[in-house]
Design an enzyme around this catalytic site. Sequence first.
Site, PDB file in Angstrom:
ATOM      1  N   GLN A 102       0.840  -1.196   0.000  1.00 15.39           N
ATOM      2  CA  GLN A 102       0.000   0.000   0.000  1.00 15.39           C
ATOM      3  C   GLN A 102       0.877   1.249   0.000  1.00 15.39           C
ATOM      4  O   GLN A 102       1.755   1.402   0.853  1.00 15.39           O
ATOM      5  CB  GLN A 102      -0.929   0.046   1.210  1.00 15.39           C
ATOM      6  CG  GLN A 102      -1.948   1.184   1.085  1.00 15.39           C
ATOM      7  CD  GLN A 102      -2.701   1.467   2.363  1.00 15.39           C
ATOM      8  OE1 GLN A 102      -2.103   1.860   3.354  1.00 15.39           O
ATOM      9  NE2 GLN A 102      -4.008   1.282   2.341  1.00 15.39           N
ATOM     10  N   TYR A 183      -5.736  10.798   4.664  1.00 18.52           N
ATOM     11  CA  TYR A 183      -4.388  11.065   4.174  1.00 18.52           C
ATOM     12  C   TYR A 183      -4.448  11.842   2.852  1.00 18.52           C
ATOM     13  O   TYR A 183      -5.509  12.295   2.445  1.00 18.52           O
ATOM     14  CB  TYR A 183      -3.598   9.764   4.075  1.00 18.52           C
ATOM     15  CG  TYR A 183      -3.453   9.107   5.435  1.00 18.52           C
ATOM     16  CD1 TYR A 183      -2.825   9.783   6.479  1.00 18.52           C
ATOM     17  CD2 TYR A 183      -4.013   7.867   5.702  1.00 18.52           C
ATOM     18  CE1 TYR A 183      -2.725   9.219   7.750  1.00 18.52           C
ATOM     19  CE2 TYR A 183      -3.917   7.295   6.967  1.00 18.52           C
ATOM     20  CZ  TYR A 183      -3.280   7.979   7.986  1.00 18.52           C
ATOM     21  OH  TYR A 183      -3.182   7.441   9.246  1.00 18.52           O
ATOM     22  N   GLY A 314      -8.821  -6.542   9.560  1.00 16.36           N
ATOM     23  CA  GLY A 314      -7.604  -5.985  10.121  1.00 16.36           C
ATOM     24  C   GLY A 314      -7.209  -6.623  11.426  1.00 16.36           C
ATOM     25  O   GLY A 314      -6.353  -7.500  11.478  1.00 16.36           O
TER      26      GLY A 314
END
Length: 363
Positions: A102, A183, A314
């Site tokens: 990523q 982000y 996750g």
Amino acid sequence: MEIPMNPIFTSVRVGRYMLPNRLVMAPMTRSRAAFDGTPGELATEYYVQRARIGLIVTEGTQPSDDGQGYITTPGIYTPAHIAGWRKITSAVHDKGGHIFIQLMHAGRMSHPENTPHHRQGVAPSAIAPGAGMFTTTGMQDIPTPRALTAEEVRRTVADFRHAARSAIEAGADGIEIHGANAYLVQQFFAPSANTRTDEYGGSIENRARFAIEVATAIAEEIGADRTAIRLSPGTTMWGIDEGVEGPVLYRYLVAELDKLGLAYVHIMHQGNEPLLADVRKLWHHSLILNRPGRPRDQIGADVASGLADLEAYGQMVLANPDFVVRLKADAALNEPDRNTYFGGAAQGYIDYPVLSARTDIRS
């Protein structure tokens, strides 16, 4: 009577790869890299332990010095980074796994103490997120970033292109653009973070332009079938507010990205079910869905209903290296230790227990 197999365990084609199951390890920052951004010594074991999952998406990995936000996160733009990641990808492949790196540019979610050049963070506009960040000297307020010039935006696109090529040189199967979680890419989407008046601000088309240019450049560089993107429509963390036009922007963005033929779009779902349904209709390639807090008894539900092609997890994968095995065995899951999520050494990283032949199996 034979119990039908959960469709989550069936194979699926994603981009150029045939994956053995429809489970995905979601990207998770672990802050255990060296200070120069080279993956840490224990990272290979960490990822190899989880290689049975259909697809590993790595922790967010900066594409440049400017892209780093947090302390000791990995990079993928120097020879040392490439060499470090090559150890990981080679070991994962030896176990039959698939791994996408990523690419995460933190944008304004950065502190000078955490970056190699110790410079002010960069962002679409000079607007601070109003949040704190852990640094080498403890928690500090994140300072106001410097607004990128239009030429610097284009150079940032080039940084992503270079990082994607570096990831492939490091043996990664592909890359995922981090377009979520407040982000840089999402900062361009949000009027609360982007007040530009040039071609990268104002209209929906302009605010989506940076993401589309990044995806286009990477697809040209490494192939669309090795390029993917993660989105989190409706995120409101760290000062992000996409406004009433947010859903409209995502419908436009997904339709434009669909034309590129990317390997997948990865949705961090925030609860807007009508928008999610529209994304499914607009997107004609693989769709990965991550529902935070999804209960165990709902694992596979979105694949079974046809809403998603794969499901990402996750914390469950963080705490259960043998996640696939435990699900198939209907075994108990380890609980994650939140105190060891970020930084540290082996504890809470590579020491979670795995099933033995006779333990932890539910009756």
